[in-house]
Design a protein around this motif. Structure first.
Motif, PDB file in Angstrom:
ATOM      1  N   SER A 191      43.401  43.850  35.494  1.00  0.00           N
ATOM      2  CA  SER A 191      43.395  45.280  35.164  1.00  0.00           C
ATOM      3  C   SER A 191      42.118  45.946  35.673  1.00  0.00           C
ATOM      4  CB  SER A 191      43.524  45.477  33.654  1.00  0.00           C
ATOM      5  OG  SER A 191      44.759  44.968  33.183  1.00  0.00           O
ATOM      6  N   VAL A 192      40.987  45.276  35.493  1.00  0.00           N
ATOM      7  CA  VAL A 192      39.706  45.817  35.974  1.00  0.00           C
ATOM      8  C   VAL A 192      39.711  45.899  37.498  1.00  0.00           C
ATOM      9  CG1 VAL A 192      37.226  45.399  36.135  1.00  0.00           C
ATOM     10  CG2 VAL A 192      38.420  45.004  33.969  1.00  0.00           C
ATOM     11  N   MET A 196      39.038  48.875  40.273  1.00  0.00           N
ATOM     12  CA  MET A 196      37.872  48.650  41.127  1.00  0.00           C
ATOM     13  C   MET A 196      38.290  48.452  42.581  1.00  0.00           C
ATOM     14  SD  MET A 196      35.049  48.858  39.445  1.00  0.00           S
ATOM     15  CE  MET A 196      33.855  47.957  40.440  1.00  0.00           C
TER      16      MET A 196
END
Length: 270
Positions: A191-192, A196
């Motif tokens: 998810s990060v 990013m």
């Protein structure tokens, strides 16, 4: 390193028939019992593209970057290219930690080649990526009426990513046996990484300081280069491509060697 590479290639060659059969079972098994069956693999990316086109082109009237000549559907198409690349990564990596723990019966079989489970996982995800790419091509033909010849370079662009995915899958599959928390943690990491990575925005839209941070993410290069050859018609950065190919190859071989080294302890834990 050379021994691990030879062992990996030999394993794929010897078990390619089994990999093919298990991949077909994995793909068809996802839609087993549904009314449309395998057709869902086409409906899903098609509906995604329609929704993205409507939301970003009609509702938000968003344009990709600062190009005043960008068409209404350009944002959705460019966004979809990034999603195809990222989804290939996330689908493989997201399932990797449970490849062994969800197939305990294979661990008990001494003659079963556990290493092929990562191949099966990858090719199943790659099948869905191909379907999504087919939908993308149709959208480009409809909205742009032109396909750049550079699109033929796309397999070369994503080859380093494919190798890295296999290597990371072997590492995560092995670690997932001994550290069960990895299966939950990897979902957060994915998810990060999604935000990013330049999936929903171009890197050029960020301040220079943040661009350097985003470029530390290997997925950022893959996504940007995929867009260059598919949508913009530019050649890739050949130097960076070679560097990423070397890194991807190293990750792949190290991942395979690590998996083969620790697999002897799987039966004791499971």
């Amino acid at each position: 390193m050379l021994v691990a590479t030879k062992s990996m290639l030999n394993s794929f060659r010897r078990h390619r028939g089994l990999i093919w059969q298990m991949t077909k079972r994995e793909v068809t098994g996802r839609y087993k019992g549904s009314f449309f069956g395998l057709a869902w693999s086409l409906f899903n990316p098609l509906m995604m593209l329609i929704v993205y086109t409507f939301v970003f082109s009609i509702v938000f009237k968003t344009r990709w970057g600062t190009d005043p000549n960008a068409g209404k559907a350009d944002f959705a198409i460019v966004l979809f290219i990034g999603l195809i690349v990222f989804n290939l990564f996330s689908e493989c990596i997201g399932r990797a930690p449970t490849l062994i723990t969800s197939n305990v019966n294979y661990v008990k079989k001494v003659v079963f080649p556990l290493e092929i489970l990562s191949f099966v996982n990858f090719f199943a995800a790659f099948f869905h990526a191909i379907i999504s790419f087919t939908v993308l091509l149709l959208a480009i033909i409809i909205f742009k009426q032109h396909i750049h010849i550079t699109i033929l370079l796309l397999p070369i662009i994503i080859l380093p990513l494919m190798l890295a995915i296999l290597g990371l899958s072997w590492i995560l599959a092995a670690l997932g046996v001994f550290v069960r928390d990895i299966a939950q943690t990897i979902g957060i990491v994915i998810s990060v990484l999604m935000f990013m990575s330049p999936v929903f925005y171009p890197i050029a839209a960020l301040p220079p300081a943040f661009q350097k941070i985003i470029l530390l993410n290997p997925l950022a290069y893959m996504i940007e280069e995929a867009r260059k050859v598919v949508f913009w018609g530019y050649e890739p950065n050949w130097m960076m491509l070679v560097i990423n190919l070397v890194i991807g190859s190293i990750v792949c071989v190290i991942g395979f060697a690590f998996f083969q080294k620790v697999r002897k302890g799987f039966a004791d834990v499971l």
